[in-house]
Write a protein that holds these residues in place. Structure first.
Motif, PDB file in Angstrom:
ATOM      1  N   LEU A   1      22.947   1.369  25.226  1.00 27.07           N
ATOM      2  CA  LEU A   1      22.714   1.826  23.867  1.00 27.07           C
ATOM      3  C   LEU A   1      21.868   3.080  23.934  1.00 27.07           C
ATOM      4  CD1 LEU A   1      19.601   1.046  22.773  1.00 27.07           C
ATOM      5  CD2 LEU A   1      20.595  -1.209  22.826  1.00 27.07           C
ATOM      6  N   HIS A   2      21.920   3.867  22.870  1.00 23.11           N
ATOM      7  CA  HIS A   2      21.161   5.110  22.813  1.00 23.11           C
ATOM      8  C   HIS A   2      19.992   4.951  21.850  1.00 23.11           C
ATOM      9  CE1 HIS A   2      24.779   6.618  24.744  1.00 23.11           C
ATOM     10  NE2 HIS A   2      24.022   7.613  25.164  1.00 23.11           N
ATOM     11  N   VAL A   3      18.886   5.568  22.217  1.00 18.28           N
ATOM     12  CA  VAL A   3      17.640   5.499  21.461  1.00 18.28           C
ATOM     13  C   VAL A   3      17.140   6.918  21.269  1.00 18.28           C
ATOM     14  CG1 VAL A   3      15.288   4.568  21.456  1.00 18.28           C
ATOM     15  CG2 VAL A   3      17.083   3.356  22.689  1.00 18.28           C
ATOM     16  N   ALA A   4      16.582   7.199  20.099  1.00 17.89           N
ATOM     17  CA  ALA A   4      16.012   8.524  19.850  1.00 17.89           C
ATOM     18  C   ALA A   4      14.567   8.389  19.407  1.00 17.89           C
ATOM     19  CB  ALA A   4      16.816   9.267  18.793  1.00 17.89           C
TER      20      ALA A   4
ATOM     21  N   ILE B   1      12.831  -8.671  17.805  1.00 16.85           N
ATOM     22  CA  ILE B   1      12.185  -9.818  17.166  1.00 16.85           C
ATOM     23  C   ILE B   1      13.189 -10.566  16.296  1.00 16.85           C
ATOM     24  CG2 ILE B   1      10.464 -10.483  15.435  1.00 16.85           C
ATOM     25  CD1 ILE B   1       8.715  -8.150  16.561  1.00 16.85           C
ATOM     26  N   ALA B   2      13.926  -9.826  15.465  1.00 22.23           N
ATOM     27  CA  ALA B   2      14.900 -10.460  14.568  1.00 22.23           C
ATOM     28  C   ALA B   2      16.024 -11.118  15.347  1.00 22.23           C
ATOM     29  CB  ALA B   2      15.470  -9.427  13.595  1.00 22.23           C
ATOM     30  N   ALA B   3      16.568 -10.423  16.331  1.00 22.28           N
ATOM     31  CA  ALA B   3      17.713 -10.948  17.082  1.00 22.28           C
ATOM     32  C   ALA B   3      17.335 -12.185  17.887  1.00 22.28           C
ATOM     33  CB  ALA B   3      18.278  -9.869  18.001  1.00 22.28           C
ATOM     34  N   CYS B   4      16.165 -12.173  18.472  1.00 24.88           N
ATOM     35  CA  CYS B   4      15.721 -13.317  19.269  1.00 24.88           C
ATOM     36  C   CYS B   4      15.617 -14.563  18.393  1.00 24.88           C
ATOM     37  CB  CYS B   4      14.371 -12.987  19.907  1.00 24.88           C
ATOM     38  SG  CYS B   4      13.752 -14.222  21.054  1.00 24.88           S
ATOM     39  N   SER B   5      14.953 -14.444  17.269  1.00 22.70           N
ATOM     40  CA  SER B   5      14.808 -15.590  16.372  1.00 22.70           C
ATOM     41  C   SER B   5      16.131 -15.998  15.751  1.00 22.70           C
ATOM     42  CB  SER B   5      13.784 -15.288  15.269  1.00 22.70           C
ATOM     43  OG  SER B   5      12.487 -15.297  15.807  1.00 22.70           O
ATOM     44  N   ALA B   6      16.937 -15.013  15.351  1.00 23.60           N
ATOM     45  CA  ALA B   6      18.234 -15.335  14.742  1.00 23.60           C
ATOM     46  C   ALA B   6      19.131 -16.071  15.731  1.00 23.60           C
ATOM     47  CB  ALA B   6      18.912 -14.067  14.244  1.00 23.60           C
ATOM     48  N   ALA B   7      19.109 -15.659  16.990  1.00 24.64           N
ATOM     49  CA  ALA B   7      19.923 -16.346  18.007  1.00 24.64           C
ATOM     50  C   ALA B   7      19.467 -17.786  18.171  1.00 24.64           C
ATOM     51  CB  ALA B   7      19.843 -15.597  19.336  1.00 24.64           C
ATOM     52  N   ASP B   8      18.153 -18.001  18.199  1.00 28.47           N
ATOM     53  CA  ASP B   8      17.624 -19.371  18.298  1.00 28.47           C
ATOM     54  C   ASP B   8      18.067 -20.215  17.109  1.00 28.47           C
ATOM     55  OD1 ASP B   8      16.229 -18.700  20.610  1.00 28.47           O
ATOM     56  OD2 ASP B   8      14.308 -18.435  19.572  1.00 28.47           O
TER      57      ASP B   8
ATOM     58  N   THR C   1      15.024   4.037  16.600  1.00 29.80           N
ATOM     59  CA  THR C   1      13.814   4.465  17.284  1.00 29.80           C
ATOM     60  C   THR C   1      13.315   3.308  18.149  1.00 29.80           C
ATOM     61  OG1 THR C   1      12.289   3.670  15.592  1.00 29.80           O
ATOM     62  CG2 THR C   1      13.169   5.924  15.306  1.00 29.80           C
ATOM     63  N   PRO C   2      12.419   3.566  19.094  1.00 32.01           N
ATOM     64  CA  PRO C   2      11.858   2.472  19.878  1.00 32.01           C
ATOM     65  C   PRO C   2      11.184   1.402  19.013  1.00 32.01           C
ATOM     66  CG  PRO C   2      11.430   4.543  20.973  1.00 32.01           C
ATOM     67  CD  PRO C   2      12.018   4.881  19.623  1.00 32.01           C
ATOM     68  N   VAL C   3      10.483   1.799  17.969  1.00 31.45           N
ATOM     69  CA  VAL C   3       9.831   0.829  17.085  1.00 31.45           C
ATOM     70  C   VAL C   3      10.875  -0.041  16.389  1.00 31.45           C
ATOM     71  CG1 VAL C   3       8.432   0.570  14.985  1.00 31.45           C
ATOM     72  CG2 VAL C   3       7.738   2.189  16.757  1.00 31.45           C
ATOM     73  N   GLU C   4      11.953   0.586  15.913  1.00 33.80           N
ATOM     74  CA  GLU C   4      13.017  -0.193  15.274  1.00 33.80           C
ATOM     75  C   GLU C   4      13.657  -1.152  16.264  1.00 33.80           C
ATOM     76  OE1 GLU C   4      14.440   3.005  11.864  1.00 33.80           O
ATOM     77  OE2 GLU C   4      15.255   3.160  13.902  1.00 33.80           O
ATOM     78  N   LEU C   5      13.798  -0.738  17.525  1.00 32.17           N
ATOM     79  CA  LEU C   5      14.368  -1.640  18.532  1.00 32.17           C
ATOM     80  C   LEU C   5      13.463  -2.838  18.773  1.00 32.17           C
ATOM     81  CD1 LEU C   5      15.951   0.754  21.160  1.00 32.17           C
ATOM     82  CD2 LEU C   5      17.115  -0.693  19.489  1.00 32.17           C
ATOM     83  N   LEU C   6      12.158  -2.635  18.747  1.00 35.19           N
ATOM     84  CA  LEU C   6      11.242  -3.770  18.854  1.00 35.19           C
ATOM     85  C   LEU C   6      11.446  -4.735  17.692  1.00 35.19           C
ATOM     86  CD1 LEU C   6       8.850  -5.273  20.142  1.00 35.19           C
ATOM     87  CD2 LEU C   6       7.341  -3.785  18.807  1.00 35.19           C
ATOM     88  N   MET C   7      11.591  -4.182  16.501  1.00 35.32           N
ATOM     89  CA  MET C   7      11.827  -5.020  15.323  1.00 35.32           C
ATOM     90  C   MET C   7      13.179  -5.730  15.429  1.00 35.32           C
ATOM     91  SD  MET C   7      10.204  -2.360  12.545  1.00 35.32           S
ATOM     92  CE  MET C   7      10.484  -3.344  11.074  1.00 35.32           C
TER      93      MET C   7
ATOM     94  N   ASP D   1      10.093  -6.894   8.547  1.00 34.72           N
ATOM     95  CA  ASP D   1       9.321  -5.870   7.853  1.00 34.72           C
ATOM     96  C   ASP D   1       7.976  -5.745   8.561  1.00 34.72           C
ATOM     97  OD1 ASP D   1      10.643  -5.078   5.093  1.00 34.72           O
ATOM     98  OD2 ASP D   1      11.015  -7.210   5.403  1.00 34.72           O
ATOM     99  N   ALA D   2       7.460  -4.536   8.645  1.00 36.32           N
ATOM    100  CA  ALA D   2       6.165  -4.289   9.275  1.00 36.32           C
ATOM    101  C   ALA D   2       5.612  -2.973   8.764  1.00 36.32           C
ATOM    102  CB  ALA D   2       6.313  -4.248  10.790  1.00 36.32           C
ATOM    103  N   HIS D   3       4.334  -2.786   8.964  1.00 35.62           N
ATOM    104  CA  HIS D   3       3.678  -1.523   8.632  1.00 35.62           C
ATOM    105  C   HIS D   3       3.258  -0.859   9.931  1.00 35.62           C
ATOM    106  CE1 HIS D   3       3.454  -2.261   4.324  1.00 35.62           C
ATOM    107  NE2 HIS D   3       3.180  -3.512   4.644  1.00 35.62           N
ATOM    108  N   LYS D   4       3.707   0.378  10.133  1.00 35.38           N
ATOM    109  CA  LYS D   4       3.267   1.151  11.288  1.00 35.38           C
ATOM    110  C   LYS D   4       1.985   1.865  10.880  1.00 35.38           C
ATOM    111  CE  LYS D   4       4.554   4.616  14.669  1.00 35.38           C
ATOM    112  NZ  LYS D   4       5.555   5.599  15.099  1.00 35.38           N
TER     113      LYS D   4
END
Length: 139
Positions: free
Chosen positions: A28-31, A48-55, A39-45, A74-77
């Motif tokens: 995958l590509h990241v900018a 988190i979502a994908a891990c929990s959703a898969a579980d 973005t890297p921050v969005e990938l972290l988010m 949702d988060a605040h940077k």
């Protein structure tokens, strides 16, 4: 305790754009500045979502296939004297199952599935919450 090594690597493909690869050949590509890419921050988010959703999906879909299963993060940077970080990270699930006995069973399992993911099985959010140190090396 189980210890299974994981790795990913990124490679610069153009200014501000990187290609990430995993051991299985996925890419995958990241900018850094986003644009249409994550973005890297969005990938972290996303992680988190994908891990929990898969579980949650594994547990609830044993009872009934979801008509809808979504997880939103949702988060605040913030930037403060210690640097940049995300605060107030919140994962919100939306799930819909068909009417009937199987759907009722999936709906009944949903709260426990969400809590179990958070408390035990989602490696990503558990790692974030644990505040696991990240070591940076120069090859």
């Amino acid at each position: 305790m189980s210890d299974t090594h994981r790795w990913v690597e990124i490679e610069r493909v153009e200014p501000g754009v990187f290609r990430a690869r995993n051991a299985r050949g996925g890419e995958l590509h990241v900018a850094g500045d986003g644009g249409e890419l994550f973005t890297p921050v969005e990938l972290l988010m996303v992680a988190i979502a994908a891990c929990s959703a898969a579980d949650v999906d594994v547990i609830t879909s044993r009872r009934a296939e979801p008509e809808e299963l979504r997880a939103r993060v949702d988060a605040h940077k913030v930037r403060d004297e210690t640097g940049n970080s995300l605060r107030d990270i919140q994962v919100t699930f939306t799930a819909r199952f068909a009417e009937g006995e199987a759907g009722d069973a999936a709906r009944a399992a949903l709260p426990r599935a969400v809590q179990t993911s958070h408390d035990r099985s989602c490696t990503v959010s558990r790692t974030v919450e644990a505040g696991t140190p990240v070591q940076v090396l120069l090859a």
